[in-house]
Design a protein around this motif. Structure first.
Motif, short mmCIF file in Angstrom:
data_model
loop_
_atom_site.label_atom_id
_atom_site.label_comp_id
_atom_site.label_asym_id
_atom_site.label_seq_id
_atom_site.Cartn_x
_atom_site.Cartn_y
_atom_site.Cartn_z
N LYS A 170 -13.88 -12.90 26.48
CA LYS A 170 -14.60 -13.98 25.82
C LYS A 170 -14.28 -13.99 24.32
O LYS A 170 -14.40 -12.98 23.64
N GLY A 171 -13.88 -15.16 23.83
CA GLY A 171 -13.66 -15.32 22.40
C GLY A 171 -12.50 -14.54 21.84
O GLY A 171 -12.53 -14.15 20.67
N LYS A 172 -11.48 -14.28 22.65
CA LYS A 172 -10.32 -13.53 22.19
C LYS A 172 -9.08 -14.42 22.14
O LYS A 172 -8.86 -15.23 23.04
N THR A 173 -8.30 -14.27 21.09
CA THR A 173 -7.00 -14.94 21.01
C THR A 173 -5.99 -14.06 21.72
O THR A 173 -5.87 -12.87 21.43
N LEU A 174 -5.25 -14.64 22.66
CA LEU A 174 -4.32 -13.87 23.48
C LEU A 174 -2.91 -13.91 22.86
O LEU A 174 -2.36 -14.98 22.64
N LEU A 175 -2.38 -12.74 22.58
CA LEU A 175 -1.05 -12.62 21.98
C LEU A 175 -0.09 -12.20 23.09
O LEU A 175 0.10 -11.02 23.37
N LEU A 176 0.51 -13.19 23.73
CA LEU A 176 1.31 -12.95 24.93
C LEU A 176 2.70 -12.41 24.61
O LEU A 176 3.43 -12.98 23.81
N MET A 177 3.07 -11.35 25.29
CA MET A 177 4.42 -10.80 25.19
C MET A 177 5.27 -11.49 26.26
O MET A 177 5.47 -10.97 27.36
N THR A 178 5.74 -12.68 25.93
CA THR A 178 6.43 -13.51 26.92
C THR A 178 7.89 -13.13 27.11
O THR A 178 8.57 -13.74 27.93
N MET A 179 8.36 -12.14 26.37
CA MET A 179 9.75 -11.70 26.49
C MET A 179 9.86 -10.29 25.92
O MET A 179 9.27 -10.00 24.88
N PRO A 180 10.60 -9.39 26.55
CA PRO A 180 10.70 -8.02 26.03
C PRO A 180 11.60 -7.95 24.79
O PRO A 180 12.62 -8.63 24.70
N GLY A 181 11.21 -7.09 23.85
CA GLY A 181 12.05 -6.85 22.68
C GLY A 181 13.04 -5.74 22.93
O GLY A 181 14.10 -5.69 22.29
N GLU A 182 12.70 -4.84 23.86
CA GLU A 182 13.54 -3.67 24.15
C GLU A 182 14.02 -3.74 25.60
O GLU A 182 13.32 -3.34 26.51
N ASN A 183 15.23 -4.22 25.79
CA ASN A 183 15.73 -4.45 27.14
C ASN A 183 16.41 -3.24 27.77
O ASN A 183 16.77 -3.29 28.95
N ASP A 184 16.57 -2.16 27.03
CA ASP A 184 17.16 -0.94 27.58
C ASP A 184 16.13 0.18 27.69
O ASP A 184 16.49 1.34 27.88
N GLY A 185 14.85 -0.14 27.55
CA GLY A 185 13.80 0.86 27.64
C GLY A 185 13.12 1.08 26.30
O GLY A 185 13.52 0.53 25.27
N THR A 186 12.09 1.92 26.29
CA THR A 186 11.29 2.17 25.10
C THR A 186 12.15 2.65 23.94
O THR A 186 12.90 3.62 24.05
N GLY A 187 12.05 1.93 22.82
CA GLY A 187 12.80 2.30 21.62
C GLY A 187 14.26 1.93 21.66
O GLY A 187 15.04 2.39 20.80
N LYS A 188 14.65 1.07 22.62
CA LYS A 188 16.08 0.75 22.78
C LYS A 188 16.31 -0.77 22.84
O LYS A 188 16.58 -1.33 23.92
N PRO A 189 16.20 -1.45 21.71
CA PRO A 189 16.53 -2.88 21.70
C PRO A 189 18.02 -3.08 21.95
O PRO A 189 18.85 -2.26 21.53
N ASN A 190 18.35 -4.15 22.64
CA ASN A 190 19.75 -4.48 22.95
C ASN A 190 19.90 -5.98 22.73
O ASN A 190 19.41 -6.77 23.53
N PHE A 191 20.57 -6.36 21.66
CA PHE A 191 20.64 -7.77 21.30
C PHE A 191 21.34 -8.61 22.37
O PHE A 191 20.88 -9.71 22.70
N ALA A 192 22.44 -8.12 22.94
CA ALA A 192 23.17 -8.90 23.94
C ALA A 192 22.28 -9.21 25.14
O ALA A 192 22.24 -10.35 25.63
#
Length: 253
Positions: A170-192
């Motif tokens: 109730k009364g919360k703004t939802l900050l949706l993670m609609t796409m992963p930032g780290e596609n190779d696992g935790t701590g491993k962003p992969n731009f391609a």
């Protein structure tokens, strides 16, 4: 079985004013100590002209000394960093064959206690409470909603847009993670790989908001470059980066 309190994209009807541009929030997890990787991450984001929100683990205020508090305040004072509530102890374990974590399977009383303890620690160390919450491992259950509803200071909630709507919040703004930032696992962003996922997501015309999760403390050397490439790509695509508090204010207009 794990219980996740998540919500579908259909459950989030953004006001027209918020739909006029694509908005991204950088959700960086697991601040627990003064760390040169976090310094580098904050500086890199600033160099690329984007603000970042950083999740602080509550018991770090107990474990660290006043230099830690001053370090947090120093970055917050830049106006480019906003901290959020990332639980008290960030634990998960198996008990009698059942998976549990800080906000999954631990009961209402403990979850509320951990929310309150972290809020109190933030007030003592930083002079104000957190206004956004994101659970460790993004695991929550029905008790989490009940506990959050008793903490009006926590106005925003980071979560994945999967499964059933979180009707009890109730009364919360939802900050949706609609796409992963780290596609190779935790701590491993992969731009391609990020770009491939992004291009598929863009097939949805309603895709206009994303909270991107990163774990800077776990970045290897290449992780910083991959993160920078993702940010520059999104900027070129016309995305506006906001802090959670700034985003909440934009919804009020």
């Amino acid at each position: 079985m794990k219980k996740f309190l998540l919500l579908s994209l259909a459950a989030l009807a953004l006001p027209v004013s918020a739909q006029t541009k694509r908005i991204a929030i950088i959700k960086a997890d697991d601040v627990r100590e003064v760390d040169p990787k976090w310094d580098r991450f904050f500086k890199l984001a600033e160099e690329h002209g984007v603000p970042v929100s950083a999740g602080v683990i509550g018991n770090s205020f107990e474990k660290q000394d006043e230099k830690y508090d001053e370090w947090l305040k120093k970055w917050e004072a830049t106006g480019k960093v906003e901290y959020w509530h990332h639980g008290w102890d960030h634990r998960r374990w198996d008990e009698e064959g059942k998976h549990k974590s800080e906000f999954n399977g631990t009961g209402f009383a403990q979850q509320r206690d951990h929310l309150v303890k972290t809020q109190d620690a933030a007030k003592a160390a930083l002079g104000k409470p957190f206004v956004a919450f994101g659970s460790p491992f993004n695991e929550v259950d029905a008790d989490t909603a009940k506990a959050l509803n008793e903490i009006p200071e926590l106005k925003m909630f980071f979560c994945w847009p999967q499964a059933e709507p979180a009707k009890e919040l109730k009364g919360k703004t939802l900050l949706l993670m609609t796409m992963p930032g780290e596609n190779d696992g935790t701590g491993k962003p992969n731009f391609a790989k990020f770009k491939e996922v992004y291009q598929r997501r863009m097939a949805d015309p309603s895709f206009a908001f994303c909270a991107l999760q990163f774990h800077p403390g776990a970045f290897a050397e290449e992780g910083f470059g991959e993160f920078a490439s993702i940010i520059e790509f999104l900027k070129a695509e016309g995305w506006t980066f906001m802090l959670p508090g700034e985003y909440a204010k934009s919804l009020e207009k």
